[in-house]
Each structure stands twice: as structure tokens, then as C-alpha cells.
Design a protein around this motif. Structure first.
Motif, PDB file in Angstrom:
ATOM      1  N   MET A 160       0.823  -1.205   0.000  1.00  0.00           N
ATOM      2  CA  MET A 160       0.000   0.000   0.000  1.00  0.00           C
ATOM      3  C   MET A 160       0.859   1.258   0.000  1.00  0.00           C
ATOM      4  SD  MET A 160      -3.082  -1.030  -0.229  1.00  0.00           S
ATOM      5  CE  MET A 160      -3.874   0.530   0.069  1.00  0.00           C
ATOM      6  N   GLN A 161       1.976   1.218   0.699  1.00  0.00           N
ATOM      7  CA  GLN A 161       2.900   2.356   0.673  1.00  0.00           C
ATOM      8  C   GLN A 161       3.412   2.592  -0.738  1.00  0.00           C
ATOM      9  OE1 GLN A 161       5.804   1.066   3.499  1.00  0.00           O
ATOM     10  NE2 GLN A 161       4.568   1.604   5.290  1.00  0.00           N
ATOM     11  N   ASP A 162       3.758   1.503  -1.423  1.00  0.00           N
ATOM     12  CA  ASP A 162       4.236   1.612  -2.806  1.00  0.00           C
ATOM     13  C   ASP A 162       3.132   2.129  -3.726  1.00  0.00           C
ATOM     14  OD1 ASP A 162       6.712   0.655  -2.003  1.00  0.00           O
ATOM     15  OD2 ASP A 162       6.308  -1.406  -2.645  1.00  0.00           O
ATOM     16  N   LEU A 163       1.899   1.692  -3.482  1.00  0.00           N
ATOM     17  CA  LEU A 163       0.774   2.155  -4.286  1.00  0.00           C
ATOM     18  C   LEU A 163       0.570   3.656  -4.107  1.00  0.00           C
ATOM     19  CD1 LEU A 163      -1.690   1.756  -6.096  1.00  0.00           C
ATOM     20  CD2 LEU A 163      -2.993   1.109  -4.039  1.00  0.00           C
ATOM     21  N   LEU A 164       0.634   4.115  -2.858  1.00  0.00           N
ATOM     22  CA  LEU A 164       0.478   5.545  -2.593  1.00  0.00           C
ATOM     23  C   LEU A 164       1.549   6.346  -3.323  1.00  0.00           C
ATOM     24  CD1 LEU A 164      -0.707   8.010  -1.184  1.00  0.00           C
ATOM     25  CD2 LEU A 164       0.598   7.373   0.872  1.00  0.00           C
ATOM     26  N   ALA A 165       2.785   5.870  -3.261  1.00  0.00           N
ATOM     27  CA  ALA A 165       3.878   6.563  -3.953  1.00  0.00           C
ATOM     28  C   ALA A 165       3.630   6.595  -5.466  1.00  0.00           C
ATOM     29  CB  ALA A 165       5.207   5.883  -3.639  1.00  0.00           C
ATOM     30  N   SER A 166       3.131   5.494  -6.014  1.00  0.00           N
ATOM     31  CA  SER A 166       2.848   5.428  -7.452  1.00  0.00           C
ATOM     32  C   SER A 166       1.726   6.377  -7.847  1.00  0.00           C
ATOM     33  CB  SER A 166       2.477   3.996  -7.854  1.00  0.00           C
ATOM     34  OG  SER A 166       3.544   3.105  -7.654  1.00  0.00           O
ATOM     35  N   LEU A 167       0.683   6.439  -7.028  1.00  0.00           N
ATOM     36  CA  LEU A 167      -0.439   7.335  -7.319  1.00  0.00           C
ATOM     37  C   LEU A 167      -0.002   8.797  -7.280  1.00  0.00           C
ATOM     38  CD1 LEU A 167      -3.229   5.500  -5.285  1.00  0.00           C
ATOM     39  CD2 LEU A 167      -3.198   5.814  -7.765  1.00  0.00           C
ATOM     40  N   ARG A 168       0.898   9.122  -6.362  1.00  0.00           N
ATOM     41  CA  ARG A 168       1.386  10.503  -6.289  1.00  0.00           C
ATOM     42  C   ARG A 168       2.290  10.837  -7.471  1.00  0.00           C
ATOM     43  NH1 ARG A 168       4.335  12.681  -2.920  1.00  0.00           N
ATOM     44  NH2 ARG A 168       3.288  14.694  -2.658  1.00  0.00           N
ATOM     45  N   GLN A 169       2.924   9.837  -8.051  1.00  0.00           N
ATOM     46  CA  GLN A 169       3.697  10.090  -9.263  1.00  0.00           C
ATOM     47  C   GLN A 169       2.777  10.383 -10.448  1.00  0.00           C
ATOM     48  OE1 GLN A 169       6.268   6.690  -9.770  1.00  0.00           O
ATOM     49  NE2 GLN A 169       7.875   7.548  -8.461  1.00  0.00           N
ATOM     50  N   LEU A 170       1.605   9.722 -10.467  1.00  0.00           N
ATOM     51  CA  LEU A 170       0.640   9.957 -11.533  1.00  0.00           C
ATOM     52  C   LEU A 170      -0.079  11.287 -11.349  1.00  0.00           C
ATOM     53  CD1 LEU A 170      -0.944   6.396 -11.824  1.00  0.00           C
ATOM     54  CD2 LEU A 170       0.653   7.480 -13.423  1.00  0.00           C
TER      55      LEU A 170
END
Length: 239
Positions: A160-170
């Protein structure tokens, strides 16, 4: 992006904030780290205009705000696709546009094929994926997160931490997150603000550098600094 100036907040006889100050730059990711009951969630609620302080000035330039909680707070009678669309109704988009936006998010969230599933059919991690997706569906300029991963086991939490980081990159957005996990704070944020005491005060303000990603020892030292600050909080320290 926002500024809290000389904020005072009491709950009855409990003095939570007294002349409290905090500011944040646009698109910065700030983690609020500290013990339970110190006032971290109250700060989020002030930014969200859910709580009005008794004194001080709140300046916030947010036009689209999203709030993610520890509990996913999905609507049980709506399926995944419909839950993802909830924040889009105020945008004036058509039903077709809302559906398209929700379905574009599904593969990003790792939920491709689950559009018609209901919350009761999802695991805890999947529910929180929907909650994060619902927040990003509106493309917020300010994202507030109140311990969103604390109830998840270690493996899912890391995902989930990785997902949050990915969403903020988008979609880049100013982010303020409450956490009790020092490693999570270091991993995700541009800035970690340690809070302690009653009334609440800032005891350390750390800006982890990019080397936190490649230098494990450096990241461990920063995490140790956060924990040390909670036990030795006599003065404000900046790193």
C-alpha cells in the motif's frame, strides 16, 4: 499550500494546541509522527475544515481536498466502480465520464476485474486500495491521510505504501499523513514533523534526502532520530 498560524484548540478542559504553527509547500509530502492523543488527527481535521480552532489563522489554498482514513469507509451497497465514483458527482461529470475515470483507475490500483465486487467481498487491503483510488479519482490538490495502513499486516502495508507513492507520481498533490510508523514516515515523505507534549508542539523537523532510497543505513539513522526525539523533546531540532 497551507499555513497554520498560532492555532489554539481546546476540547473542554483539554488544551490540545496552543499557538501552534505549521506550514507546507505545494506538492510537499509531510508526515506527522508522534504518540497517540497528541493532536495529529486534530491538525488534519482543522485543514479539512471539520474542526474550527478557537484561535489562530488557517490559510489553505486547496480547491479539491481528499481525506483517507484508517477505516476505508466504503459504502457497502455500492460496488467498487461506484465507490470510486463517489467524489466525482460534485465535478459535474456525466455518468459515462465518471465510469470511465473509475475504470481507468482499476488496473493502477491492482483491482482489474473487481469493478462489480462489493465491499463485503473484498479483503482489508483491497478495501483500502478502493479508498485510496476514490481519493485520487478527484485529482486532489490536498490529500490528508490518517493512519491509512496501520491495520494491515506488514506485507500488505508495504504494498500500500508503494501504491500511494505510485499514485502521487501519476498525480502530484500536497500530502499530509499521520503515522505511528517511523519507517513508513521516512520511506514516503519529503518531510517528517515529530509532535509531542500537551499542548502539542513540534520537537523535530526532518527533511529526508533522496539518499533514503538507496542508503539503508541513512534511512535507519533517520528513523532512530525520530524515536529519539520522542524521548528527548526539550527543544526543536531541524535536520
Amino acid at each position: 499550500m497551507f499555513s497554520l498560524h498560532d492555532i489554539g484548540l481546546d476540547y473542554g478542559l483539554l488544551n490540545v494546541l496552543d499557538r501552534f504553527n505549521l506550514s507546507c509547500e505545494k506538492q510537499q509530502f509531510v508526515c506527522l509522527f508522534g504518540p497517540s492523543g497528541v493532536g495529529k488527527t486534530s491538525i488534519l481535521n482543522i485543514l479539512a475544515r471539520l474542526v474550527k480552532p478557537q484561535s489562530g489563522q488557517v490559510v489553505c489554498n486547496s480547491k479539491r481536498l481528499a481525506y483517507v482514513f484508517q477505516d476505508p469507509r466504503l459504502v457497502p451497497w455500492l460496488n467498487v466502480e461506484q465507490n470510486l465514483q463517489l467524489g466525482l458527482y460534485a465535478s459535474g461529470q456525466s455518468a459515462k465520464q465518471r465510469s470511465s475515470a473509475a475504470n481507468r483507475l482499476l488496473p493502477v490500483l491492482g483491482l482489474d476485474g473487481f469493478a462489480k465486487y462489493y465491499p463485503g467481498q473484498l479483503s482489508g487491503g483491497m478495501k483500502q486500495r478502493v479508498s485510496l483510488g476514490r481519493a485520487f479519482a478527484i485529482k486532489p490538490d490536498l490529500l490528508l491521510l490518517d493512519e491509512p495502513f496501520s491495520s494491515l499486516d506488514a506485507g500488505i502495508k508495504n504494498e500500500m505504501q508503494d501504491l500511494l507513492a505510485s499514485l502521487r507520481q501519476l498525480h502530484a498533490c500536497t500530502t499530509v499523513m499521520v503515522t505511528h510508523d517511523e519507517k513508513e514516515a521516512i520511506k514516503l515523505s519529503d518531510r517528517v514533523v515529530v509532535l509531542n507534549g500537551r499542548p502539542c508542539r513540534m520537537v523535530i523537523d526532518i527533511f529526508p534526502g533522496p539518499q533514503k532510497v538507496t542508503d539503508n543505513l541513512y534511512a535507519q539513522d533517520l528513523a532512530t532520530s525520530l524515536l529519539t526525539a520522542l524521548n528527548n523533546n526539550d527543544s526543536l531540532v531541524s535536520c
